[in-house]
Design an enzyme around this catalytic site. Sequence first.
Site, mmCIF file in Angstrom:
data_model
loop_
_atom_site.group_PDB
_atom_site.id
_atom_site.type_symbol
_atom_site.label_atom_id
_atom_site.label_comp_id
_atom_site.label_asym_id
_atom_site.label_seq_id
_atom_site.Cartn_x
_atom_site.Cartn_y
_atom_site.Cartn_z
ATOM 1 C CB SER A 153 -18.270 106.473 -79.979
ATOM 2 O OG SER A 153 -18.790 106.456 -78.674
ATOM 3 C CD GLU A 233 -12.759 102.193 -73.418
ATOM 4 O OE1 GLU A 233 -13.231 102.017 -72.279
ATOM 5 O OE2 GLU A 233 -13.391 101.943 -74.450
ATOM 6 C CD GLU A 346 -23.658 101.170 -59.920
ATOM 7 O OE1 GLU A 346 -24.422 102.032 -59.457
ATOM 8 O OE2 GLU A 346 -23.187 101.231 -61.080
#
Length: 365
Positions: A153, A233, A346
């Site tokens: 990013s 985060e 997952e």
Amino acid sequence: MNTDEFRTSLRAWLDDNDLTPPDDHSFDVQVAQLSRVRRALYDAGWMRYGWPTEVGGLGGPAVLRAVLGEEIATRGLAEPGIYSMIEVLVPTVISYATPELAAEMVPRMLNGDEQWCQGFSEPGSGSDLASLSTRAEPDGDTWVINGQKVWTSLAQFADRCVLLTRTAPGHEGITAFFLDMDTPGITVRPLRTMHGVDEFAEVWFDDVVVGADRMLGRPGDGWQLAMDLLPHERSTCFWHRIAYLFSVLDGLVRQSDPADDLDLGAAYLAAHTIRCRSYGTQQRLGSGLRLGPETSVDKVLLATAEQQLFDTCRDLRPGAIEWTDPVLRSEYLYSRAATIYGGTAEIQRNIIARRLLDLGKGDSG
């Protein structure tokens, strides 16, 4: 200054200082607006609260930073995702860079002079971060880096990069550097995603030379750095995102009628659940407790709430996403990736099962 005093004074200041973004939703404009907002908040002192005085901060609890980001997100003054990168990368640099380097660099990020990026994921190493292959080899007082990163990013706007490299086999062979992005040998190519925003980029490193003084920590500290970074985060960054989701939900409620109450209630419940969970995470962070695998619960809940909210927007505003509201369309498409980026749903559930619930370790009988 306590939290209530901080919020009241901040709101009064924001009411008196117009930081409204331009009516242009291109990504270049969003990044420029981010720098503008950071500069104004830094000059007024708000951006400095909650950060150590050693790096130009004004001290105070870290929760003040969460309040600041919440107000910015709620008012739509800066895109929450890119605003929140400060909460991921600055604590990492403070913890792992030399004190001199942190004191020099952190104010540049806080005041909007610079953007930084995070060079973790690779084409063959996304959620499986430990398999990264970008190499750093010693050469006297420098290191030479070769490899490729992806989904980075802001790389095309970034002045610095927190970069993970491989210096030896295994987890203990991962080493981090704080790299200048204008170093010769770095090539950046933006990636156009399905939501139409060039937020991500591919980055190539061809014989890129970095000084040993730019290593974050010691050789082999990169895996621990990553484990320390990832919970960030999912703490203050999530709080900012949740504030933004509630602003979207509030707008949807204003445009809906009583027949929509069941759908709106379900979206609210999902958003309220993650806000309650994230509030507990903020409390732990504010108490100085170490964040760990329990933040995977936050990640699953936020992804669920985000997708449910934008699914509700699609259902209650027929045609808006498809035809009439480009901003909502972009947000809806971006929400499809909520269960992928930052560690897939997952993998988060595996972490929850194995590291929190102690499942999957029994015998085969």
